[in-house]
Design an enzyme around this catalytic site. Structure first.
Site, short mmCIF file in Angstrom:
data_model
loop_
_atom_site.label_atom_id
_atom_site.label_comp_id
_atom_site.label_asym_id
_atom_site.label_seq_id
_atom_site.Cartn_x
_atom_site.Cartn_y
_atom_site.Cartn_z
N LYS A 180 -6.18 7.10 -5.90
CA LYS A 180 -5.43 7.64 -4.70
C LYS A 180 -4.55 8.74 -4.92
O LYS A 180 -4.58 9.89 -3.99
CB LYS A 180 -4.34 6.48 -4.47
CG LYS A 180 -3.43 6.88 -3.45
CD LYS A 180 -3.93 6.98 -1.95
CE LYS A 180 -2.87 7.44 -1.02
NZ LYS A 180 -3.18 7.80 0.42
N LYS A 240 6.19 13.17 -3.01
CA LYS A 240 6.25 12.20 -4.13
C LYS A 240 4.78 11.95 -4.67
O LYS A 240 4.53 11.88 -5.92
CB LYS A 240 6.73 10.77 -3.13
CG LYS A 240 6.56 9.47 -4.43
CD LYS A 240 5.38 8.62 -4.25
CE LYS A 240 5.36 8.29 -2.38
NZ LYS A 240 4.58 7.27 -2.18
P1 NAD Z 1 7.28 4.36 5.97
O1 NAD Z 1 8.65 5.14 5.67
O2 NAD Z 1 6.92 4.81 7.38
O3 NAD Z 1 7.75 2.96 6.06
C1 NAD Z 1 8.12 2.29 4.91
C2 NAD Z 1 8.88 0.99 5.38
O4 NAD Z 1 9.22 0.36 4.41
C3 NAD Z 1 10.07 1.19 6.43
O5 NAD Z 1 9.84 0.35 7.61
C4 NAD Z 1 11.35 0.71 5.72
O6 NAD Z 1 12.09 0.27 6.44
C5 NAD Z 1 10.54 -0.33 4.65
N1 NAD Z 1 11.42 -0.49 3.48
C6 NAD Z 1 12.03 0.26 2.73
N2 NAD Z 1 12.70 -0.14 1.66
C7 NAD Z 1 12.35 -1.67 1.89
C8 NAD Z 1 13.01 -2.96 1.21
N3 NAD Z 1 13.57 -2.51 0.05
N4 NAD Z 1 12.78 -3.93 1.61
C9 NAD Z 1 11.92 -4.05 2.72
N5 NAD Z 1 11.76 -3.08 3.40
C10 NAD Z 1 11.96 -1.85 3.11
O7 NAD Z 1 6.12 4.91 5.21
P2 NAD Z 1 4.74 4.60 5.28
O8 NAD Z 1 4.32 6.15 5.80
O9 NAD Z 1 4.46 3.51 6.09
O10 NAD Z 1 4.20 4.74 3.74
C11 NAD Z 1 4.22 3.23 3.11
C12 NAD Z 1 3.57 3.98 1.77
O11 NAD Z 1 2.26 4.07 2.07
C13 NAD Z 1 3.93 4.85 0.92
O12 NAD Z 1 3.71 4.60 -0.55
C14 NAD Z 1 3.18 6.12 1.14
O13 NAD Z 1 2.72 7.11 0.32
C15 NAD Z 1 1.83 5.13 1.67
N6 NAD Z 1 0.70 5.95 2.53
C16 NAD Z 1 1.19 6.67 3.69
C17 NAD Z 1 0.36 7.00 4.47
C18 NAD Z 1 0.80 7.70 5.80
O14 NAD Z 1 -0.17 8.58 6.25
N7 NAD Z 1 1.72 7.58 6.29
C19 NAD Z 1 -1.12 7.15 4.17
C20 NAD Z 1 -1.55 6.65 3.11
C21 NAD Z 1 -0.52 5.84 2.12
#
Ligand code: NAD
Length: 297
Positions: free
Chosen positions: A171, A239
């Site tokens: 990834k 990150k």
């Molecule tokens: P985001 O910030 O939109 O969502 C994260 C969610 O986690 C939020 O709703 C937040 O409230 C919740 N959260 C944080 N701490 C928490 C806790 N302790 N307990 C419960 N809930 C908690 O992030 P995202 O874009 O959805 O990304 C999530 C993961 O997926 C990351 O690791 C990111 O790198 C990865 N990712 C993101 C994308 C993208 O396009 N956005 C694509 C592939 C991978």
């Protein structure tokens, strides 16, 4: 079987909703943001009373959380998965995480009889929403096979990479390429703007020519359209690329390109843009050159 899902943000939200619609199991959901929980309850999910209760009652638990520190807190922290999950249960981390961290979590969970897959995803919010996201998985093959159908419920492509941590490596390398390609595309479009050529025509030539990439196409309706609302936060991209550069350092691989792009992201974050979309790095070029770089309609 009962499934738990923690982290219902830009990615976790749509993936969880597709899981809820795609399986005949109860899906118990948890997020710090009540609106994110409500959106999953609206399609049939059940709101967890607490993280500890979710961990105690579920057979398979997913997380999709921003940073390694958030995953560590949910897994190893007080009231978390390691403390409360049942022996024989499985934990699947869909976040983009550090290979070293997922190995450590897996070793801690194994002491309690809990299996783990590191299972990051690629394809962004549109494909997470469409259920066509790509899922990669690291961990024991038997654990992967036992959970393949669950992963397939919200994705179109599921690949078992190898032992725990290997999917996180895959990834990070995928994202490193995506960010480097996007930065090169931003640089090219800025140069085209400065040279005074029609950017729509330049874009058409590149996307039909040898300079094409998913990254430049991805900019069309984001930065190049002047839209910077995050579907993927710059802070999360930073990150990911930091972890990729650490990986290069760990293995002694010369970092010719990725560290430069990490610096570009650092400049954008220094401009206070970390909460905007990852494509907001274009604003660094715009600031330096004193002009906007936008695709004409
Ligand atoms: P985001 O910030 O939109 O969502 C994260 C969610 O986690 C939020 O709703 C937040 O409230 C919740 N959260 C944080 N701490 C928490 C806790 N302790 N307990 C419960 N809930 C908690 O992030 P995202 O874009 O959805 O990304 C999530 C993961 O997926 C990351 O690791 C990111 O790198 C990865 N990712 C993101 C994308 C993208 O396009 N956005 C694509 C592939 C991978």
């Amino acid at each position: 079987m009962k499934i738990g899902y923690i982290g219902l943000g830009n990615m976790g939200g749509p993936m969880c909703r597709n899981l809820i619609k795609g399986v005949n199991h109860q899906v118990v959901v948890h997020d710090l943001n009540p609106e994110a929980v409500a959106a999953c309850v609206a399609v049939g999910g059940t709101a967890a009373e607490s993280l500890a209760k979710l961990a105690a009652e579920c057979d398979v638990i997913f997380t999709s959380l921003p940073m390694p520190k958030h995953v560590e807190a949910v897994v190893l922290g007080e009231g978390g998965i390691a403390q409360h999950a049942k022996p024989g249960s499985t934990y699947i981390d869909l976040s983009t995480n550090s290979p070293a961290v997922v190995k450590r979590l897996s070793a801690e969970l194994a002491k309690k009889g809990i299996a783990m897959l590191d299972s990051p995803v690629t394809g962004g919010v549109p494909r997470a929403t469409a259920g066509t996201i790509v899922v990669m998985a690291g961990g024991e093959e038997s654990v992967f096979e036992a959970n393949r159908a669950l992963l397939a419920a919200f994705s179109s492509t599921v690949v078992h990479v190898g032992p725990i941590g290997t999917a996180s490596v895959a990834k990070l390398l995928n994202n490193m390429l995506a960010f480097c390609n996007a930065a090169a595309a931003m640089e090219a479009m800025t140069m085209g703007a400065m040279a005074g050529i029609d950017l729509r025509k330049l874009f058409e030539i590149i996307t039909n020519g040898s300079g094409d990439s998913a990254a430049i196409r991805g900019l069309e309706h984001r930065a190049l359209a002047g839209k910077f609302e995050a579907s993927f936060h710059l802070d999360l991209a930073y990150k990911d690329l930091s972890l990729a550069v650490e990986l290069a350092t760990e293995h002694g691989v010369p970092g010719m390109i990725a560290p430069q792009v990490l610096n570009l992201m650092r400049m954008a974050r220094g401009m206070g843009l970390g909460g905007e979309d990852s494509s907001t790095s274009l604003k660094v070029y715009e600031r330096v050159m004193g002009r906007e770089v936008r695709l004409p309609k």
